[in-house]
Write an enzyme that holds these catalytic residues in place. Structure first.
Site, short mmCIF file in Angstrom:
data_model
loop_
_atom_site.label_atom_id
_atom_site.label_comp_id
_atom_site.label_asym_id
_atom_site.label_seq_id
_atom_site.Cartn_x
_atom_site.Cartn_y
_atom_site.Cartn_z
N GLY A 75 0.84 -1.19 0.00
CA GLY A 75 0.00 0.00 0.00
C GLY A 75 0.87 1.23 0.00
CB SER A 78 2.68 -0.66 5.21
OG SER A 78 1.37 -1.05 4.81
CE LYS A 96 -0.38 -1.28 7.71
NZ LYS A 96 -1.70 -0.78 8.17
CG ASP A 202 -10.26 3.05 4.43
OD1 ASP A 202 -10.88 3.34 3.39
OD2 ASP A 202 -9.08 2.65 4.42
#
Length: 423
Positions: A75, A78, A96, A202
């Site tokens: 992303g 990350s 992550k 989100d």
């Protein structure tokens, strides 16, 4: 030189652990080498800067005992890797790895806040059922990269997202019985978050992952990287861009993930939410709270059940015109917002006059209705589904159902009374 104490229980970057079992040996050749001129994975992101990312390689051992065995995703802030804990036989974890300049402290504070028992758990002396449907953080540590330190979140690995699963559906949408089950589980997770004064902001199919019930899937991924390594691209002598592997399978709870955009507190005022899912009060700069997640829930259930989007992004080059298109589409579908809503923002006068008539800078689409747009349901099930949407996609935030209330809506809980929802 003594190091400063890490925040919020952060593991110190110099922590080392004894390796209890042998690391795997991964091949140095035998994989597809991607053309250096092609953009791969995170390189395709508009904000990508190679110097921000940690140059992870499959086979690396980090924090003394996590061996990276595959790449799971990426992303803007990350990359995510599958790792085996060498201190614990066949125990896998997802790592992550944040970019070195990521504001990870916020996400960490959200996870720390979520660890606290909510009032319902204190009163009932029992765990809230939503905890099975929200991702948890196991540990945090730091690693040194060539351009700075990177925070690494350690979590239980999860399976594929609903968005990934949906791409494999022949019609581009799920069967109704699957959607009702998925939404019910997501609502349990939202109920927990909202009870903890957290707003996710989100919620969409990419951030709903299916938990695994059998870790042999993860062993298979590791073995695949040894016998048939995934493609990769080499940049210079210090960076390898690996291709992510999907974790196919999984039959565990649907899990709300990615709390990086979550907000702590019941009232917020900043911009939030992905543009196409943004609630009207956020677009207009009004104070907002947990009802924005319920707007997202309405958008989510539509996206899972219907092959075509409810609202479209029309002008990515101009955020102002895109907001106008978005609000115009809402007006066409829901009718003009009530004066009580319009009066909460000075921005409203850009789009509606005193009587609520549209006067925005873009044309108003032809009037339509939710019932006209539903294609996958008929009869009583269609009527109940439209009723659910009308309880979530409303102008007034306080008019939307809460997560708890939505969970008991007849379209979700009406199987026994209304028969098979696949009809």
């Amino acid at each position: 030189m003594a190091s400063a104490s890490p925040p919020l229980g952060l593991s110190p970057p110099f922590k080392k652990s004894r390796i209890g079992c042998s690391p795997s040996v991964f091949p140095a050749s035998g994989f597809e080498v991607i053309d250096p001129n092609l953009l791969v994975e995170e390189e395709r992101l508009p904000t990508y800067d190679r110097t921000n990312y940690y140059p992870m390689r499959i086979g690396d051992i980090v924090d003394g005992h996590y061996q990276v065995v595959a790449k799971l995703g990426y992303g803007g802030s990350s990359t995510v890797w599958l790792a085996r804990d060498l201190n614990k036989e066949r125990l896998y974890r997802a790592l992550k790895v944040h970019v070195h300049n990521a504001p990870y402290y916020h996400e960490l504070s959200v996870y720390e806040h979520l660890k606290k028992p909510i009032q319902q758990e204190i009163d009932d002396k029992d765990t809230h059922p939503g905890r099975d449907h929200v991702r948890q953080l196991d540990d945090v540590f730091m690693i040194d990269g060539p351009h700075g330190q990177h925070a690494v979140f350690v979590m239980v690995p999860l399976g594929m997202s609903l968005a990934t699963m949906q791409t494999g559906q022949q019609t581009g949408a799920f069967q109704p019985i699957f959607v009702t089950q998925a939404l019910s589980q997501a609502l349990l997770g939202l109920a927990l978050l909202h009870s903890a004064d957290l707003i996710h902001t989100d919620l969409h199919a990419d951030n709903l992952l299916i938990a695994l019930t059998d870790e042999s899937i993860l062993s298979t991924i590791e073995e695949s990287e040894i016998t048939k390594p995934s493609p990769r691209k080499q940049i210079g002598g210090d960076t390898t861009i690996h291709v992510s592997q999907y974790v196919f399978g999984g039959a565990g709870p649907l899990t709300i993930s990615d709390l990086g955009q979550a907000r702590i507190g019941r009232t917020q005022t900043d911009k939030a939410m992905p543009i196409q899912y943004r609630a009207p009060e956020v677009i207009l700069g009004m104070p907002w709270g947990t009802p924005v997640d319920m707007w997202s829930a309405g958008m989510l259930v539509w996206t899972l059940l219907e092959p075509k989007s409810l609202f479209h992004v029309y002008d990515m080059a101009s955020p102002e015109l895109n907001d106008a298109h978005h609000l115009a589409a809402m007006t066409s579908l829901l009718g003009p917002p009530p004066k009580e809503f319009r009066d909460r923002s000075e921005e409203s006068s850009k789009y509606w006059d005193e009587q609520g008539n549209w006067q925005g800078p873009v044309p108003l689409p032809p009037k339509t209705s939710l019932a006209d747009l539903v294609t996958t349901l008929q009869g009583e099930q269609k009527a109940l589904f439209v009723d659910l949407l009308e309880c979530l996609l409303t102008w007034l935030p306080e008019g939307r159902l809460t997560a708890d209330q939505t969970y008991f809506h007849p379209w979700l809980r009406g199987d026994d009374e209304n028969g098979d929802q696949e009809s």
